[in-house]
Enzyme design. Structure first.
Site, mmCIF file in Angstrom:
data_model
loop_
_atom_site.group_PDB
_atom_site.id
_atom_site.type_symbol
_atom_site.label_atom_id
_atom_site.label_comp_id
_atom_site.label_asym_id
_atom_site.label_seq_id
_atom_site.Cartn_x
_atom_site.Cartn_y
_atom_site.Cartn_z
ATOM 1 N N ASP A 13 0.988 -1.238 -0.164
ATOM 2 C CA ASP A 13 0.008 0.050 0.185
ATOM 3 C C ASP A 13 1.005 1.130 0.171
ATOM 4 O OD1 ASP A 13 -2.044 1.940 0.317
ATOM 5 O OD2 ASP A 13 -3.009 0.785 1.945
ATOM 6 N N ASP A 14 0.978 2.061 -1.042
ATOM 7 C CA ASP A 14 1.505 3.470 -1.043
ATOM 8 C C ASP A 14 3.249 3.054 -1.475
ATOM 9 O OD1 ASP A 14 -0.857 4.100 -1.124
ATOM 10 O OD2 ASP A 14 -0.588 5.699 0.870
ATOM 11 N N CYS A 53 -6.147 4.145 -4.200
ATOM 12 C CA CYS A 53 -6.445 2.631 -3.837
ATOM 13 C C CYS A 53 -7.411 2.083 -4.609
ATOM 14 C CB CYS A 53 -6.427 2.512 -2.410
ATOM 15 S SG CYS A 53 -4.937 3.424 -1.251
ATOM 16 N N ARG A 57 -6.956 -1.111 -7.068
ATOM 17 C CA ARG A 57 -7.508 -2.576 -6.556
ATOM 18 C C ARG A 57 -8.374 -3.237 -7.388
ATOM 19 N NH1 ARG A 57 -4.921 -3.402 -1.318
ATOM 20 N NH2 ARG A 57 -3.546 -1.322 -0.908
ATOM 21 N N LYS A 111 -6.086 -5.715 3.184
ATOM 22 C CA LYS A 111 -6.917 -4.743 2.921
ATOM 23 C C LYS A 111 -7.638 -4.938 1.824
ATOM 24 C CE LYS A 111 -6.475 0.167 1.166
ATOM 25 N NZ LYS A 111 -5.550 1.308 1.036
ATOM 26 N N HIS A 113 -10.859 -2.740 0.296
ATOM 27 C CA HIS A 113 -10.979 -1.332 -0.358
ATOM 28 C C HIS A 113 -11.687 -1.416 -1.522
ATOM 29 C CE1 HIS A 113 -9.304 2.829 0.346
ATOM 30 N NE2 HIS A 113 -10.753 2.877 0.341
ATOM 31 N N HIS A 217 0.950 2.495 4.027
ATOM 32 C CA HIS A 217 0.202 3.752 4.037
ATOM 33 C C HIS A 217 0.023 4.304 5.587
ATOM 34 C CE1 HIS A 217 -3.952 5.752 4.037
ATOM 35 N NE2 HIS A 217 -4.081 5.194 2.656
ATOM 36 N N ASP A 269 0.246 -0.918 -4.865
ATOM 37 C CA ASP A 269 -1.141 -0.438 -5.373
ATOM 38 C C ASP A 269 -1.166 0.903 -6.071
ATOM 39 O OD1 ASP A 269 -1.109 0.928 -3.206
ATOM 40 O OD2 ASP A 269 -3.000 0.927 -2.579
ATOM 41 N N LYS A 288 1.681 9.461 -5.370
ATOM 42 C CA LYS A 288 0.374 8.995 -5.225
ATOM 43 C C LYS A 288 -0.538 10.203 -5.644
ATOM 44 C CE LYS A 288 -2.752 7.363 -1.662
ATOM 45 N NZ LYS A 288 -2.954 6.896 -0.224
#
Length: 474
Positions: A13-14, A53, A57, A111, A113, A217, A269, A288
């Site tokens: 994530d990130d 995100c 995803r 996660k 999302h 994240h 992601d 991002k």
């Protein structure tokens, strides 16, 4: 027939393009991930289909650009927030539903999302089990309001910030909330434990494990032991946690004797938020939330002994939306036809025997078609953010200018014309908010009449603990 391969898909994530040692980082030590790259193929022009995100995803899971599946606008927000009435339409085919239909055991740890309402949870999208968070780890009870630094950073990246507070952060097991406001420092360890349990329980059945990290994240809650040796504060500790988790999963594959029979894919992601002294997307421009390459071009490593060459770097144009058709080929399964997808089969590319079949990639953000690229050139179509968007025609030669510093449009009018024609074709099919075109081949986002929160902050629930003391959000 030989046994179908297992799949372990690790999605951070990130995590930025420049955050791993094998991608050039000198701020983080990532020995297990670097070794994974040495045992497989490292992709250097691999793109997520969105710079944030939720659409990223959903796109990866379905093989579709976000507008194709209606994942490009959630009441004016770019991602899903707690209790929203939208989610991934259950009629869509995901990697998990495709593989489950072929006899795979399918599991997600971490996660999701893609919608927190019952219709949209992973168990309605082909996953047998789920343990993790329904959305980002900053969407719980948390200290403070939006800080000035967070507001400035996120608004610069194009985010519209929703009102606070959020409800307590839920931990889900399949369809049930089993904990709220968990100790985030221990979540990565718990995720690894759950993942290993599912790998061991598979027996002789092939399995698909989607391991979706909460790191890196914000807020950065990291187990104490990962801070040791970090040269980059809590962010470096979170990268260490990712590296440890990767090693733990790989070690378990070795222990079970499954390493040669398992496809391992490691990616992120979207790009890093890249606050000063934390994540890095270098040598790319942007972060991002941006359709500069730093927002969407991410690390990707693929290992499958005997099928994917080891110690190889490929700069072929590839995307996360290509994973679904590639896995369909490798696993000898069929994708139910619910409509067109945008992904291409990369099996021959990853075998090293062919060039990429992808002749163009579209940079959606996510309602606006902001840029397109081919194997060498990137044509930027839109500059500015909400309220200040304007049409541009900037051409960058990514082969010689990976940082998008020099506009060469005047030198290559033929390339501009060719990429403009490609953009028009994409726009006609999927739409573009810049000219209010709706596209002819979009499917509906999933909706329910009214969305409800999974948890409540009334203080009466015995598993709710104190709010998180970090005000960072991202």
């Amino acid at each position: 027939m030989t046994r179908r391969p297992n799949i372990v898909l690790i999605n951070c994530d990130d995590l930025g393009y420049g955050d791993l040692g094998c991608y050039g980082s000198d701020a983080h030590d990532t020995p297990r991930i670097d070794h994974l790259a040495a045992e497989g193929t490292m992709l250097t022009s691999f793109y997520m289909a969105a710079p944030v995100c939720t659409p990223s995803r959903g796109a990866m899971l379905t093989g579709c650009y976000p507008p194709r599946i209606g994942f490009d606008d959630f009441d004016g927000q770019r991602v899903l927030f707690p209790g929203m009435r939208y989610g991934l339409n259950p009629s869509e085919t995901t990697m998990a539903s495709m593989l489950k239909a072929a006899g795979y055991r399918t599991h997600i740890v971490g996660k999701w999302h893609c919608g927190d309402q019952p219709d949209f949870l992973p168990t309605n999208h082909g996953f047998d089990t789920w343990f993790g968070l329904p959305y980002s780890n900053d969407m719980g009870n948390q200290a403070g309001t939006w800080g000035e630094e967070e507001i400035a950073t996120l608004e610069a990246a194009g985010f519209q910030l929703p009102p606070l507070p959020y409800p307590p952060l839920p931990v889900m097991s399949d369809t049930e909330v089993v904990e709220a406001q968990p100790d985030q420092t221990m979540l990565t360890r718990r995720y690894v434990d759950h993942a290993i349990d599912q790998m061991r329980a598979a027996g002789d059945d092939p399995f698909f494990l989607y391991f979706a990290h909460m790191h890196v994240h914000l807020p950065l809650y990291v187990e104490d032991r990962f801070h040791d040796g970090s040269r980059n504060g809590p962010y470096g500790a979170a990268v260490h946690a990712i590296d440890w988790a990767t090693g733990a999963l790989l070690d378990e594959l070795d222990h079970l004797g499954l390493a040669d029979d398992t496809i391992v894919i490691f990616t992120s992601d979207n790009g890093a938020l890249a606050r000063p002294g934390e994540g890095s997307n270098l040598p790319l421009r942007g972060r991002k939330g941006s359709t500069r390459d730093g927002g969407m071009r991410v690390p990707c490593i693929v290992r499958w002994p005997g099928r994917v060459p080891s110690d190889r770097v490929s700069d072929e144009l590839t995307s996360a939306i290509d994973l679904l058709p590639t896995l369909a080929t490798w696993c000898r399964v069929s994708r139910p036809e619910v409509g067109p997808i945008d992904g291409h089969d990369l099996a021959d590319v990853l075998a090293g025997s062919a060039s990429s079949p992808r002749d163009v990639f579209a940079y959606y953000d996510p309602r606006y078609l902001e840029a397109v690229r081919d194997d060498r050139y990137k044509l930027r179509l839109i500059a500015g953010r909400d309220g200040d968007r304007r049409s541009v025609r900037e051409l960058y030669d990514l082969a010689s200018d990976i940082g998008e510093t020099t506009d060469v449009a005047a030198d290559h009018p033929d390339v501009v014309a060719r990429l403009e024609a490609a953009a028009t074709a994409i726009r006609n099919e999927l739409g573009d908010a810049m000219d209010a075109s709706t596209g002819t081949s979009r499917r509906r986002v999933g909706t329910v009449p009214v969305g409800h929160h999974l948890t409540s902050a009334d203080g009466a629930h015995p598993i709710i603990i104190a709010e998180y003391d970090l005000a960072d959000r991202g």
